[in-house]
Design an enzyme around this catalytic site. Sequence first.
Site, PDB file in Angstrom:
ATOM      1  N   ASP A 109       0.624  -1.175  -0.273  1.00 46.81           N
ATOM      2  CA  ASP A 109       0.201  -0.441  -0.037  1.00 46.81           C
ATOM      3  C   ASP A 109       0.568   1.075  -0.120  1.00 46.81           C
ATOM      4  O   ASP A 109       1.453   1.524   1.019  1.00 46.81           O
ATOM      5  CB  ASP A 109      -0.861   0.214   1.580  1.00 46.81           C
ATOM      6  CG  ASP A 109      -1.802  -1.199   1.547  1.00 46.81           C
ATOM      7  OD1 ASP A 109      -1.330  -1.875   0.972  1.00 46.81           O
ATOM      8  OD2 ASP A 109      -2.080  -1.013   2.731  1.00 46.81           O
ATOM      9  N   GLN A 125       4.804   1.278   2.325  1.00 47.55           N
ATOM     10  CA  GLN A 125       4.236  -0.199   3.052  1.00 47.55           C
ATOM     11  C   GLN A 125       5.687  -1.505   1.994  1.00 47.55           C
ATOM     12  O   GLN A 125       5.764  -1.535   0.833  1.00 47.55           O
ATOM     13  CB  GLN A 125       2.709  -1.169   3.140  1.00 47.55           C
ATOM     14  CG  GLN A 125       2.246  -0.673   3.462  1.00 47.55           C
ATOM     15  CD  GLN A 125       1.718  -1.373   4.898  1.00 47.55           C
ATOM     16  OE1 GLN A 125       2.158  -2.612   5.288  1.00 47.55           O
ATOM     17  NE2 GLN A 125       2.455   0.071   6.097  1.00 47.55           N
ATOM     18  N   TRP A 133       5.478 -10.643   1.547  1.00 48.83           N
ATOM     19  CA  TRP A 133       4.579  -9.689   2.844  1.00 48.83           C
ATOM     20  C   TRP A 133       5.404  -9.945   4.188  1.00 48.83           C
ATOM     21  O   TRP A 133       5.693 -10.825   4.141  1.00 48.83           O
ATOM     22  CB  TRP A 133       3.049  -9.860   2.305  1.00 48.83           C
ATOM     23  CG  TRP A 133       2.578  -9.340   3.813  1.00 48.83           C
ATOM     24  CD1 TRP A 133       2.259  -7.921   3.116  1.00 48.83           C
ATOM     25  CD2 TRP A 133       2.391  -8.914   5.154  1.00 48.83           C
ATOM     26  NE1 TRP A 133       1.379  -7.057   3.668  1.00 48.83           N
ATOM     27  CE2 TRP A 133       1.876  -8.047   5.114  1.00 48.83           C
ATOM     28  CE3 TRP A 133       2.532  -9.526   5.370  1.00 48.83           C
ATOM     29  CZ2 TRP A 133       1.323  -7.483   6.660  1.00 48.83           C
ATOM     30  CZ3 TRP A 133       2.448  -9.655   6.933  1.00 48.83           C
ATOM     31  CH2 TRP A 133       1.875  -8.641   7.415  1.00 48.83           C
ATOM     32  N   ARG A 232      -7.931  -0.117  10.810  1.00 48.75           N
ATOM     33  CA  ARG A 232      -6.521   0.269  10.311  1.00 48.75           C
ATOM     34  C   ARG A 232      -6.852   0.949   9.227  1.00 48.75           C
ATOM     35  O   ARG A 232      -8.156   1.002   8.664  1.00 48.75           O
ATOM     36  CB  ARG A 232      -5.870  -1.465   9.818  1.00 48.75           C
ATOM     37  CG  ARG A 232      -6.855  -2.287   9.268  1.00 48.75           C
ATOM     38  CD  ARG A 232      -5.353  -3.163   8.703  1.00 48.75           C
ATOM     39  NE  ARG A 232      -6.012  -3.705   7.779  1.00 48.75           N
ATOM     40  CZ  ARG A 232      -6.940  -5.192   8.016  1.00 48.75           C
ATOM     41  NH1 ARG A 232      -7.638  -5.728   8.414  1.00 48.75           N
ATOM     42  NH2 ARG A 232      -7.344  -6.090   6.502  1.00 48.75           N
ATOM     43  N   ASP A 233      -5.802   1.448   9.479  1.00 47.78           N
ATOM     44  CA  ASP A 233      -5.362   2.559   7.780  1.00 47.78           C
ATOM     45  C   ASP A 233      -5.667   3.581   9.154  1.00 47.78           C
ATOM     46  O   ASP A 233      -6.694   4.200   7.816  1.00 47.78           O
ATOM     47  CB  ASP A 233      -5.743   1.651   6.615  1.00 47.78           C
ATOM     48  CG  ASP A 233      -5.399   0.253   6.772  1.00 47.78           C
ATOM     49  OD1 ASP A 233      -4.056  -0.153   6.771  1.00 47.78           O
ATOM     50  OD2 ASP A 233      -6.191  -0.432   6.250  1.00 47.78           O
ATOM     51  N   GLU A 287     -10.583  -1.434   4.383  1.00 47.73           N
ATOM     52  CA  GLU A 287      -9.178  -0.992   4.612  1.00 47.73           C
ATOM     53  C   GLU A 287      -8.878   0.555   3.336  1.00 47.73           C
ATOM     54  O   GLU A 287      -9.292   0.722   2.761  1.00 47.73           O
ATOM     55  CB  GLU A 287      -8.373  -2.822   3.409  1.00 47.73           C
ATOM     56  CG  GLU A 287      -8.710  -3.916   3.785  1.00 47.73           C
ATOM     57  CD  GLU A 287      -7.933  -4.368   3.638  1.00 47.73           C
ATOM     58  OE1 GLU A 287      -6.972  -4.849   4.158  1.00 47.73           O
ATOM     59  OE2 GLU A 287      -7.286  -4.465   2.665  1.00 47.73           O
TER      60      GLU A 287
HETATM   61  O1  LIG Z   1       0.591  -4.729   5.001  1.00 45.17           O
HETATM   62  C1  LIG Z   1      -0.492  -3.925   5.651  1.00 45.17           C
HETATM   63  C2  LIG Z   1      -2.052  -2.912   5.018  1.00 45.17           C
HETATM   64  O2  LIG Z   1      -2.171  -3.852   4.240  1.00 45.17           O
HETATM   65  C3  LIG Z   1      -3.253  -3.521   4.185  1.00 45.17           C
HETATM   66  C4  LIG Z   1      -4.431  -3.475   2.742  1.00 45.17           C
HETATM   67  O3  LIG Z   1      -3.823  -4.247   1.643  1.00 45.17           O
HETATM   68  O4  LIG Z   1      -4.173  -4.779   4.854  1.00 45.17           O
HETATM   69  C5  LIG Z   1      -3.364  -6.379   4.366  1.00 45.17           C
HETATM   70  C6  LIG Z   1      -3.222  -7.086   5.326  1.00 45.17           C
HETATM   71  O5  LIG Z   1      -3.289  -7.799   5.235  1.00 45.17           O
HETATM   72  C7  LIG Z   1      -2.085  -9.059   4.547  1.00 45.17           C
HETATM   73  O6  LIG Z   1      -1.319 -10.147   5.479  1.00 45.17           O
HETATM   74  C8  LIG Z   1      -1.463 -11.196   5.699  1.00 45.17           C
HETATM   75  C9  LIG Z   1      -0.922 -11.523   6.506  1.00 45.17           C
HETATM   76  O7  LIG Z   1      -1.545 -11.644   7.937  1.00 45.17           O
HETATM   77  C10 LIG Z   1      -1.042 -11.375   4.217  1.00 45.17           C
HETATM   78  O8  LIG Z   1      -1.921 -13.332   4.438  1.00 45.17           O
HETATM   79  C11 LIG Z   1      -2.389 -11.055   3.574  1.00 45.17           C
HETATM   80  O9  LIG Z   1      -1.654 -11.686   2.154  1.00 45.17           O
HETATM   81  C12 LIG Z   1      -1.342  -9.311   3.226  1.00 45.17           C
HETATM   82  O10 LIG Z   1      -2.101  -9.135   2.299  1.00 45.17           O
HETATM   83  O11 LIG Z   1      -2.577  -6.828   6.788  1.00 45.17           O
HETATM   84  C13 LIG Z   1      -3.291  -6.839   7.481  1.00 45.17           C
HETATM   85  C14 LIG Z   1      -1.974  -7.345   8.586  1.00 45.17           C
HETATM   86  O12 LIG Z   1      -1.513  -8.078   8.658  1.00 45.17           O
HETATM   87  C15 LIG Z   1      -4.262  -7.645   7.393  1.00 45.17           C
HETATM   88  O13 LIG Z   1      -4.909  -8.072   8.371  1.00 45.17           O
HETATM   89  C16 LIG Z   1      -4.806  -7.807   6.000  1.00 45.17           C
HETATM   90  O14 LIG Z   1      -6.100  -8.423   5.524  1.00 45.17           O
HETATM   91  C17 LIG Z   1      -3.622  -2.433   4.741  1.00 45.17           C
HETATM   92  O15 LIG Z   1      -5.394  -2.676   5.383  1.00 45.17           O
HETATM   93  C18 LIG Z   1      -2.914  -3.031   6.023  1.00 45.17           C
HETATM   94  O16 LIG Z   1      -2.974  -1.455   6.918  1.00 45.17           O
END
Ligand SMILES: OC[C@H]1O[C@@](CO)(OC[C@@]2(O[C@H]3O[C@H](CO)[C@@H](O)[C@H](O)[C@H]3O)O[C@H](CO)[C@@H](O)[C@@H]2O)[C@@H](O)[C@@H]1O
Length: 622
Positions: A109, A125, A133, A232-233, A287
């Site tokens: 992001d 990010q 990730w 979040r965010d 998000e």
């Molecule tokens: O980088 C975190 C920010 O990214 C956002 C939106 O893109 O949330 C993505 C999110 O999922 C990531 O983490 C997962 C592992 O926990 C992974 O499986 C997935 O592929 C990734 O996209 O990140 C948070 C925290 O992990 C999770 O709740 C979300 O689904 C944004 O909202 C976050 O700030």
Amino acid sequence: MKTAEPLSDLEHASNRTPLLDHPAPPPAAVKKQSFVKVLSSITLVSVFFVLAFVLIVLNQQDSTNATANSALPEAPVPEKSSAQRSQSDRLTWERTAYHFQPAKNFIYDPNGPLFHMGWYHLFYQYNPYAPIWGNMSWGHAVSKDMVNWFELPVALTPTEWYDFEGVLSGSTTVLPNGQIFALYTGNTNDFSQLQCKAVPVNTSDPLLVKWVKYDDNPILFTPPGIGLTDYRDPSTVWTGPDGKHRMIMGTKINRTGLVLVYHTTDFTNYVMLDEPLHSVPDTDMWECVDFYPVSTINDSALDIAAYGCDIKHVIKESWEGHGMDWYSIGTYDAMNDKWTPDNPELDVGIGLRVDYGRFFASKSLYDPLKKRRVTWGYVGESDSPVQDLNRGWATIYNVARTIVLDRKTGTHLLHWPVEEIESLRYDGREFKEIELAPGSIMPLDIGPATQLDIVATFEVEQEMFMGKSDTNGEYGCTTSAGATERGSLGPFGIAVLADGTLSELTPVYFYISKKTDGSVATHFCTDKLRSSLDYDGERVVYGSTVPVLDGEELTMRLLVDHSVVEGFAMGGRTVMTSRVYPTKAIYEGAKIFLFNNATHTSVKASLKIWQMGSARIQPYPF
Ligand SMILES: OC[C@H]1O[C@@](CO)(OC[C@@]2(O[C@H]3O[C@H](CO)[C@@H](O)[C@H](O)[C@H]3O)O[C@H](CO)[C@@H](O)[C@@H]2O)[C@@H](O)[C@@H]1O
């Protein structure tokens, strides 16, 4: 007028491409027309006119047929061939030349873009250690023009219990007194999401290199009723007409997506209001919520705090797990902190998308220098994750796009590449009024075809159209068979990143469908079904409808940059970004073609095509 060669001798419905099986003499390529050059050879002109005459006759004969043969081979599953380049060549080629991406590893992001002392700052990010990730930090880059970037040291890394599993997404705020702060989500050591604050150590540093976390972090804990991982965010903070400062965040309750509103008096302590700004059932977790005003009277963008008449407000949310950004235009009542969509059928998450391809987690910036709103999203890879490791990098950003309200439709936003990207254009060529008969395809002789900016206009024979009775009102890009699915009025457009035999190609096109009630819908699609002879996890067709008002010509703009193709229809009413991984249509093997695969309608195309130079993205020379 020039005429495309009808490929009536092309075979189709075979697993092998007709052009491979029956190598026909290469079709007459359209000769380039430099803006400054004119044809100097009379002989060449004569030969051209004789050829053109023959082709016109052939085309006329062809279009009198009930259905001309397909312009595009229909084979959906390509075969490997010796013309494919080595894996290492391919991975090298896939790196983009004028899209933002750091030297290596993984970005996600966009976070907290801001403008400070002449520099555009982009935070993002970033995993500094691997192309996947994890270790989420705030990477940092600065630019004077949003095209060329200097990479700076990572601004924020996971160091504390409250962000041990990641410094997640958030925003920055620049206060009128020059103070700057960031709000971000901390992913705790037990994966709960809390809100935190950080500030630049020295605001007189134009580069804002060093950042420090607030001593009393976290500043916000998950409120009752909200899931610990659904919080979040945080947004940029703005001041309403009543003088109160506000921040918003996305969340969900059950499957209802919603926006929480907070008030603050000191930018550190935030109090949540009882009622959300807005919510929509069955849209799941929102998000990276973005919220901004747009002018209804001109194209000048507005600072986030703008409020009053002649202003609409946009909510944008990123649907968790779906990889889609949705927006809706409506009215913000600041006194009650409530927002209402103009059209409930186009509400957040059920109406319009920012981009109908691969594009997510977008974040906008009000640019006080040029008085415009600019947005970035991340454009993820769609091939095998193993390739991320092989490449050593993953994910890029779109070319920065301005956002304005489309005052003609009133229903759509216009997303359009920032004007600065045009500074990379060179060697422009123009093709005027190329006649494309039904079932025709024409290579465009432009030289290298991996870094391009293409602007095209298509004129459709309207009388032909109105006379036809076939209706296919159910047509949709994503449910269609792509550019090989033919109707009276489409598809027609441009196939980019195609090899000479059309065994790999990415057609971007219009398709006009007529409903039973006689109304017409124009679709803008990208067919990724045959973009690569190798694996693509998204062997799909992207797209959506695009409004075309009375008297408007059909226009599209394409930015081709190695493994990314950004498509903008009708000035940016509908936008689509694709990642593509050709194996043959790379380096000098990449070509572009104009095509009209409609069965009954001729199309006239005019194009300008520029080569694009490479942006400079490099470490800042401290
Ligand atoms: O980088 C975190 C920010 O990214 C956002 C939106 O893109 O949330 C993505 C999110 O999922 C990531 O983490 C997962 C592992 O926990 C992974 O499986 C997935 O592929 C990734 O996209 O990140 C948070 C925290 O992990 C999770 O709740 C979300 O689904 C944004 O909202 C976050 O700030």
